[in-house]
Design a protein around this motif. Structure first.
Motif, PDB file in Angstrom:
ATOM      1  N   VAL A  31     -15.232  85.693  31.369  1.00 39.38           N
ATOM      2  CA  VAL A  31     -14.147  84.575  31.668  1.00 39.38           C
ATOM      3  C   VAL A  31     -12.621  85.092  31.652  1.00 39.38           C
ATOM      4  O   VAL A  31     -12.075  84.785  32.149  1.00 39.38           O
ATOM      5  CB  VAL A  31     -14.313  83.366  30.842  1.00 39.38           C
ATOM      6  CG1 VAL A  31     -13.948  82.433  31.169  1.00 39.38           C
ATOM      7  CG2 VAL A  31     -15.944  83.344  31.998  1.00 39.38           C
TER       8      VAL A  31
ATOM      9  N   ALA B 272     -11.869  88.249  33.980  1.00 41.46           N
ATOM     10  CA  ALA B 272     -12.098  87.045  35.050  1.00 41.46           C
ATOM     11  C   ALA B 272     -10.597  87.257  35.876  1.00 41.46           C
ATOM     12  O   ALA B 272      -9.768  86.874  36.207  1.00 41.46           O
ATOM     13  CB  ALA B 272     -13.142  87.046  35.526  1.00 41.46           C
TER      14      ALA B 272
ATOM     15  N   ALA C  30     -17.495  74.381  30.302  1.00 43.05           N
ATOM     16  CA  ALA C  30     -18.704  74.974  30.756  1.00 43.05           C
ATOM     17  C   ALA C  30     -19.502  73.518  31.024  1.00 43.05           C
ATOM     18  O   ALA C  30     -20.590  73.466  31.529  1.00 43.05           O
ATOM     19  CB  ALA C  30     -19.790  75.729  29.769  1.00 43.05           C
TER      20      ALA C  30
ATOM     21  N   HIS D  58     -24.343  75.970  29.046  1.00 43.77           N
ATOM     22  CA  HIS D  58     -22.537  76.776  28.460  1.00 43.77           C
ATOM     23  C   HIS D  58     -22.876  78.077  28.814  1.00 43.77           C
ATOM     24  O   HIS D  58     -22.180  79.064  29.846  1.00 43.77           O
ATOM     25  CB  HIS D  58     -22.685  76.746  26.987  1.00 43.77           C
ATOM     26  CG  HIS D  58     -21.249  76.861  26.658  1.00 43.77           C
ATOM     27  ND1 HIS D  58     -21.198  78.285  26.262  1.00 43.77           N
ATOM     28  CD2 HIS D  58     -19.871  76.804  26.950  1.00 43.77           C
ATOM     29  CE1 HIS D  58     -19.660  78.469  25.550  1.00 43.77           C
ATOM     30  NE2 HIS D  58     -18.705  77.175  26.524  1.00 43.77           N
TER      31      HIS D  58
ATOM     32  N   ASN E  21     -23.347  79.085  32.870  1.00 44.05           N
ATOM     33  CA  ASN E  21     -21.598  78.879  33.349  1.00 44.05           C
ATOM     34  C   ASN E  21     -20.419  79.796  33.469  1.00 44.05           C
ATOM     35  O   ASN E  21     -20.184  79.787  34.111  1.00 44.05           O
ATOM     36  CB  ASN E  21     -20.918  77.361  33.376  1.00 44.05           C
ATOM     37  CG  ASN E  21     -21.848  76.164  33.842  1.00 44.05           C
ATOM     38  OD1 ASN E  21     -22.045  76.971  36.172  1.00 44.05           O
ATOM     39  ND2 ASN E  21     -21.611  75.311  32.991  1.00 44.05           N
ATOM     40  N   GLN E  22     -20.270  80.634  32.045  1.00 43.68           N
ATOM     41  CA  GLN E  22     -19.366  81.816  31.921  1.00 43.68           C
ATOM     42  C   GLN E  22     -19.511  82.666  32.283  1.00 43.68           C
ATOM     43  O   GLN E  22     -18.313  82.890  33.721  1.00 43.68           O
ATOM     44  CB  GLN E  22     -19.415  82.332  30.489  1.00 43.68           C
ATOM     45  CG  GLN E  22     -19.799  81.208  28.989  1.00 43.68           C
ATOM     46  CD  GLN E  22     -18.292  80.151  28.926  1.00 43.68           C
ATOM     47  OE1 GLN E  22     -17.282  80.430  29.365  1.00 43.68           O
ATOM     48  NE2 GLN E  22     -18.550  79.486  27.884  1.00 43.68           N
ATOM     49  N   PRO E  23     -20.795  83.041  32.420  1.00 41.96           N
ATOM     50  CA  PRO E  23     -20.476  84.331  33.865  1.00 41.96           C
ATOM     51  C   PRO E  23     -20.559  84.312  35.472  1.00 41.96           C
ATOM     52  O   PRO E  23     -19.959  85.047  36.828  1.00 41.96           O
ATOM     53  CB  PRO E  23     -21.854  85.124  33.655  1.00 41.96           C
ATOM     54  CG  PRO E  23     -23.047  84.060  32.221  1.00 41.96           C
ATOM     55  CD  PRO E  23     -21.980  83.442  32.050  1.00 41.96           C
ATOM     56  N   VAL E  24     -21.080  83.208  35.342  1.00 42.92           N
ATOM     57  CA  VAL E  24     -20.683  82.409  36.932  1.00 42.92           C
ATOM     58  C   VAL E  24     -19.345  82.354  37.163  1.00 42.92           C
ATOM     59  O   VAL E  24     -18.674  82.520  37.711  1.00 42.92           O
ATOM     60  CB  VAL E  24     -21.775  80.923  37.632  1.00 42.92           C
ATOM     61  CG1 VAL E  24     -20.896  79.982  38.220  1.00 42.92           C
ATOM     62  CG2 VAL E  24     -22.719  80.952  36.762  1.00 42.92           C
ATOM     63  N   THR E  25     -18.289  81.214  35.856  1.00 48.38           N
ATOM     64  CA  THR E  25     -16.444  81.223  36.013  1.00 48.38           C
ATOM     65  C   THR E  25     -16.337  82.990  36.553  1.00 48.38           C
ATOM     66  O   THR E  25     -15.630  83.171  37.081  1.00 48.38           O
ATOM     67  CB  THR E  25     -16.626  80.829  34.771  1.00 48.38           C
ATOM     68  OG1 THR E  25     -17.150  79.526  34.661  1.00 48.38           O
ATOM     69  CG2 THR E  25     -15.204  80.582  35.081  1.00 48.38           C
ATOM     70  N   ALA E  26     -17.161  83.237  35.637  1.00 50.83           N
ATOM     71  CA  ALA E  26     -16.822  85.310  35.611  1.00 50.83           C
ATOM     72  C   ALA E  26     -16.513  85.622  36.838  1.00 50.83           C
ATOM     73  O   ALA E  26     -15.611  85.716  37.725  1.00 50.83           O
ATOM     74  CB  ALA E  26     -17.174  85.973  34.982  1.00 50.83           C
TER      75      ALA E  26
ATOM     76  N   ILE F 244     -17.165  83.782  39.883  1.00 47.40           N
ATOM     77  CA  ILE F 244     -16.276  83.307  41.204  1.00 47.40           C
ATOM     78  C   ILE F 244     -15.277  83.570  41.225  1.00 47.40           C
ATOM     79  O   ILE F 244     -14.509  83.551  41.704  1.00 47.40           O
ATOM     80  CB  ILE F 244     -16.469  81.800  41.298  1.00 47.40           C
ATOM     81  CG1 ILE F 244     -18.187  80.928  40.775  1.00 47.40           C
ATOM     82  CG2 ILE F 244     -16.121  81.029  41.539  1.00 47.40           C
ATOM     83  CD1 ILE F 244     -18.262  79.886  40.711  1.00 47.40           C
TER      84      ILE F 244
END
Lengths: 205, 729
Positions: A18, A21, A86, B516, B519-524, B526
């Motif tokens: 995160v 990114a 999250a 949680h 969502n972290q990798p998904v956030t990354a 996106i």
């Protein structure tokens, strides 16, 4: 974009991907960002005059984002804080907002929305920083005044004419005028209105 | 006698009742036995009496016979004397020489016959013509100058009136000599007959004096050694012979005239003078008597022409022979018979009372014990009954009343199914068989009662086994445990609820964790996509296409995030968005998600989907997740296997209003200990994994009102069946 060059986005998130990114994204849009893997390392670095905004993840090992926010407020770090989470729930959002968070963003966020939010924060921070600069100058100016001058200034800010001030302070009206001209000179103002602005910068109502 | 059990020992018996009963029964027994006893004794007494009478009669008979024989022999002798030739000649021609001759004959006669005292021939004028008399040991023939005239004597006159052949017998009396009773007493009987000249004129009489002492002595010997007295009475009631010697011959002495039976016992005498023979009780004695008519038995041949005897005289002349047996002696004889019987009877009565007491005590005690036991049983807070080997009630306690509406013991004779109902009876039947085989059993059942409906009962059967091992029945104890069972069920439900909550909580917790983490990798992703977009300007078709791809990546990442959020929201709130979906479609989506992993593990996925859509109302995201979990588990189960086919078969079908997805693998199957806990959280066969998959799947299924089940597959692997109801057909 009127964010000053020293504005920095402070990214505090334990998730490496995160962080990276976000840095990539911010660099693409020309924003400067620093990253912290933990709340503790961030709190070591951050200073009261740090500029920009804070992206704070809620769930982290060690201190949570909300605790960090609390510490920042106590230490007088005034940068706007965006709380990232999250998994959001209402009580968490309420406590974050009431602790002074500028925004509460749930992962995964829409990047443009986040960017908009960050721009708002940077704007806010820039304004806040400018006011702060003026306040510091005013405070410095006020510090240069003598005791009697401050007393006179206090009465002036209260809107009292020289005659009344003289009576209150037990000095002559002429002496009051001398003090007034001296303090206006010291505070680099030309009118009482300006003088009052300086005063209220230091001692907000 | 076995020791009394302590409980029964507390039973009190009313001793007054026992005694009353014992006396009543004892008396009854005594009477019942006493009557025949008494009859027997009376019979014995009567027989003893008869024997006594017979014996006495016998004695009397013998005495009479002796008297008769004696008198007959006297008469016989007299007739002999009267027929002598000397006397005949003398009667024809009375000469002194002939008289002397006759006297000699008579002297010889007396010598020969010591019983006779005197023989005389007395002429018709009353003068003695021949007189021979015994004086001591001598026989004296009186000379003519010593002869007397006895014309006035009664015996002379009596005889002179008799016809030829008739006999005169005087009363038996003491000899009187010269006006005085001769001492010692000489009881004398004078027997005479009239004599006639050949021409028919009376020639006087022939008279013998018979000395009765030997006769009387002989009679006395009859009763020697016996208890009774022998009497010989003349026709006036005076004793000629008696044990009381003073009473004898009283009529001979003026001062003893009142010593007669007629005076001493008028009633007895009345009877004696009225009847010829018999016996009766008089005073304190038994009197057995018989008249003796000695002359009636004169059957000697007679030459006399004018009849044989003198009937009038023979009929009137009698003695009475009697025996007197004192009452005390009679009783002694009788009591000799009955002496022991009262003793025996008393012993019997004693035994009878003892037995009656024991019996009464036993009876009342048994009754008291019965009452006591019944009281205890009635108040035991349980249904207690005794059932015999034919499954019929013999007894039931009062506790049956609230359950069946029947009072205590009203079930006796009823079959157990009456109380248990047919269904309850079928439940109890194996237990009834077991207990009738002698084995105590206990079980729980739910039985429908007439009065109070369905009740949970705890039942215990205890066999009633006889000493020979035969089971006569059993004791049934039944407890109403309905409240207990209800509490148990509530507790169980509460525990299930708690388990469910716990499971949900753990799922919820895990879902948060997953949300949680994912969502972290998904956030990354996106965020990267957004960064990429900034670098790609839509100034060429290629770039435009690239931007599209980047957007697609971003959208898919968003979708993942959405799935996660829905799952999390679901487990947190338990709310599902029901929309019409097609199970086939859901399965297809899930298979797409797992296709990459399947390919990586070289697992073949085969579908056997129902033709046409399998419409059902469900949350598509959750249902996909559920199916996905099953398929991915199957793929991962195969990943570890070394040999054999690696195939996962996914089949769908509709069974009535339920749609079903069936996932079968060809893997090694599950060990039993894992299979048992399969759907719990954190149970896993994978080295890496949280063990949440099946738990989540089950939770999702249950949230849809469906279920997921595991069964071993025919080929050795596993089959998981997911079923969701509410499908539209």
């Amino acid at each position: 974009m009127n964010a000053s060059a020293d504005s920095t986005i402070h990214i505090v998130d334990d998730d490496d991907s995160v962080r990276r990114a976000l840095v990539s994204l911010f660099e693409e849009v020309g924003l400067r960002a620093v990253t912290f893997a933990s709340a503790e390392s961030f709190l070591e670095t951050v200073r009261e005059d740090s500029r920009g905004c804070v992206l704070l993840d809620v769930r982290m090992p060690g201190m949570s984002g909300l605790q960090v926010q609390q510490v920042l407020r106590e230490r007088g770090v005034m940068m706007p804080t965006i709380i990232l989470t999250a998994h959001a729930d209402v009580p968490m959002a309420v406590s974050a907002m009431s602790a002074g968070a500028a925004a509460f963003v749930e992962k995964p966020f829409h990047p443009q929305s986040l960017l908009d939010c960050i721009h708002d924060c940077l704007e806010t921070d820039a304004q806040r920083a400018s006011v702060e600069t003026q306040r510091r100058r005013a405070a410095r100016l006020l510090q240069g005044l003598s005791g009697r001058e401050l007393e006179v200034l206090h009465e002036l800010v209260a809107g009292k004419p020289s005659k009344t001030i003289a009576t209150v302070l037990g000095i002559s009206e002429k002496t009051v005028d001398v003090h007034r001209s001296n303090l206006m000179r010291k505070t680099e103002v030309r009118s009482v209105a300006e003088l009052m602005r300086v005063w209220y910068l230091v001692y907000p109502m | 006698m076995p020791a009394t059990p302590p409980l029964i020992g507390t039973v009190r018996v009313n001793m007054r009742q026992v005694l009353v009963r014992a006396v009543a029964v004892g008396l009854l027994a005594c009477v019942l036995v006493g009557v025949p006893f008494l009859v027997y004794i009376r019979g014995e007494v009567a027989r003893a009496h008869e024997r006594t009478v017979a014996r006495e009669r016998h004695s009397v008979g013998i005495a009479a016979s002796i008297i008769n024989k004696t008198v007959q022999s006297i008469v016989s002798d007299l007739r002999y004397l009267s027929g002598q030739n000397e006397l005949r000649e003398l009667l024809a021609d009375d000469t002194p020489s002939l008289r002397a001759w006759l006297a000699q004959e008579y002297a010889a006669f007396l010598t020969q016959k010591p019983r006779y005292d005197q023989v005389r021939w007395i002429g018709a004028d009353g003068w003695e013509k021949v007189r021979v008399r015994r004086e001591g040991d001598r026989i004296v023939t009186f000379g003519a100058d010593h002869l007397q005239n006895v014309q006035e004597r009664y015996y002379f006159n009596e005889t002179m009136r008799l016809a030829a052949g008739q006999i005169y017998v005087s009363a038996l009396e003491l000899n009187v000599d010269q006006g005085r009773v001769e001492e010692p007493h000489k009881p004398t009987l004078r027997v005479a007959l009239p004599l006639f000249h050949p021409d028919g004129r009376r020639a006087g009489i022939l008279l013998v004096n018979y000395l009765a002492t030997p006769l009387l002595d002989e009679l006395r010997t009859l009763i020697r050694g016996k208890d009774s007295n022998l009497w010989l009475l003349n026709s006036d009631g005076y004793w000629l012979l008696s044990t009381e010697r003073e009473d004898e011959w009283a009529f001979m002495f003026p001062e003893k005239q009142d010593r007669s039976l007629a005076v001493r016992d008028p009633d007895g005498w009345q009877r004696l003078s009225r009847e010829h023979s018999g016996h009766f009780k008089t005073g304190n004695s038994l009197l057995t008597f018989r008249r003796v008519y000695p002359l009636l038995h004169d059957d000697s041949p007679t030459p006399a022409a004018s009849g044989r005897s003198t009937p009038a005289l023979a009929d009137d002349y009698y003695w009475t022979v009697a025996t007197q047996l004192p009452q005390t002696l009679l009783e002694a004889e009788i009591s000799g018979i009955a002496r022991n019987l009262p003793l025996i009877y008393a012993a019997f009565a004693l035994v009878a009372f003892a037995v009656a007491t024991r019996l009464a005590y036993h009876t009342f005690r048994t009754r008291a014990v019965g009452t006591f036991v019944q009281h205890v049983l009635d108040n035991v807070p349980a249904l207690v009954a005794y059932v015999d080997e034919t499954e019929h009630y013999r007894y039931n306690n009062r506790q049956y009343e609230p359950m069946t509406g029947l009072p205590a013991n009203a079930l006796a004779g009823q079959h157990v199914s009456v109380v248990l109902g047919e269904a309850g009876y079928q439940t109890a039947l194996p237990n009834i068989r077991a207990v009738l085989a002698g084995k105590p059993v206990s079980f729980e059942a739910r039985i429908s009662f007439v009065r109070c409906g369905q009740r949970d009962v705890a039942v215990a059967y205890v066999p009633d086994t006889a000493t020979d091992g035969k089971v006569r029945g059993y004791i049934a104890v039944m407890n109403d445990i309905t409240p207990l069972k209800a509490a148990e069920r509530r507790e169980h439900e509460r525990q299930c609820e708690a388990a469910h909550v716990t499971r949900l909580a753990s799922v919820s917790e895990l879902a948060s964790q997953i949300a949680h983490e994912v969502n972290q990798p998904v956030t990354a992703i996106i965020t990267y996509c957004a960064a990429a977009q900034h670098n790609v300007h839509a100034d060429s078709p290629a770039n435009t296409r690239l931007r599209g791809l980047i957007t697609a990546i971003s959208d898919e990442a968003q979708r993942v995030s959405t799935i996660i959020r829905q799952l999390r929201d679901f487990v947190r709130k338990g709310e599902i968005a029901f929309v019409p979906v097609d199970l086939n479609e859901i399965v297809g989506n899930s298979l797409q998600l797992v296709a990459g992993e399947a390919a990586a593990h070289e697992v073949e996925i085969v579908t056997d989907l129902a033709t046409g859509p399998l419409g059902v109302k469900a949350d598509p995201v959750l249902l996909s997740l559920a199916v996905f979990n099953l398929v991915r588990n199957a793929v991962e189960a195969l990943a570890g296997t070394a040999v054999g086919p690696r195939r996962v078969t996914v089949a769908t079908r509709r069974i009535r209003d339920t749609v079903e997805a069936r996932v079968t693998d060809t893997g090694p199957g599950l060990p039993p200990e894992v299979a048992a806990r399969l759907f719990e959280s954190f149970v896993t066969t994978k080295s890496q994994g949280l063990g949440m998959g099946l738990s989540i799947t089950r939770t999702i299924c249950e949230a849809h009102g469906g279920r997921v089940q595991h069964s071993p597959a025919p080929g050795g692997g596993c089959t998981f069946t997911l079923a969701i109801p509410g499908g539209d057909s």
